[in-house]
Design an enzyme around this catalytic site. Structure first.
Site, short mmCIF file in Angstrom:
data_model
loop_
_atom_site.label_atom_id
_atom_site.label_comp_id
_atom_site.label_asym_id
_atom_site.label_seq_id
_atom_site.Cartn_x
_atom_site.Cartn_y
_atom_site.Cartn_z
N ASP A 179 -45.70 26.78 -36.11
CA ASP A 179 -45.71 26.15 -34.79
C ASP A 179 -46.93 25.25 -34.66
OD1 ASP A 179 -44.96 25.78 -31.98
OD2 ASP A 179 -46.64 27.13 -31.54
N ALA A 180 -48.07 25.75 -35.05
CA ALA A 180 -49.32 24.98 -34.96
C ALA A 180 -49.31 23.80 -35.93
CB ALA A 180 -50.52 25.87 -35.23
#
Length: 131
Positions: free
Chosen positions: A20-21
């Site tokens: 996600d990051a």
């Protein structure tokens, strides 16, 4: 760390967490390099890349291009049992997005930045309406 060690040592949700990051950073970097300077507009545009709906759509675009190992990571991520999902996404979109994020985590942890860049370029060039 080898690809096998990544698969063995990290669960799908852990891969999705880091993915996600890594994916959001790719989206932000793309927008910054595209010449956007207004933080508010960049934030709004970033959401068109990182929403569960968008990630699920992008997964459908890149899925035919994925290797067997990458598809296995996506399947594991998609099939993970979750107690909740975002209120702005249905459960199937959420599972698709989790698989997408797990893929990005796997690529990031395996150091495959070139593959990440190639897939992101395909995503950018799809011109899908994700809002």
């Amino acid at each position: 760390m080898t690809k096998e060690e990544i698969i063995r040592n990290y669960g799908s949700l852990s891969l999705a967490y880091i993915g996600d990051a890594a994916y959001e950073l790719a989206a932000r970097e793309y927008l910054l390099k595209s010449g956007m300077t207004d933080n508010g507009k960049m934030h709004v545009k970033t959401k068109t890349f990182v929403s569960a709906h968008a990630q699920n759509l992008f997964l459908q675009v890149i899925a035919p291009l994925l290797t067997d190992d990458e598809l296995a990571v996506v399947r594991r991520g998609r099939n993970v049992k979750s107690r909740s999902h975002p209120k702005n996404a249905d459960i199937s979109e959420y599972h698709g997005a989790t698989g997408f994020e797990a893929l990005w985590g796997y690529l990031y942890l395996s150091g495959n930045r070139e593959r990440m860049a190639n897939l992101f370029e395909i995503i950018v060039n799809t011109n899908l309406e994700t809002e």
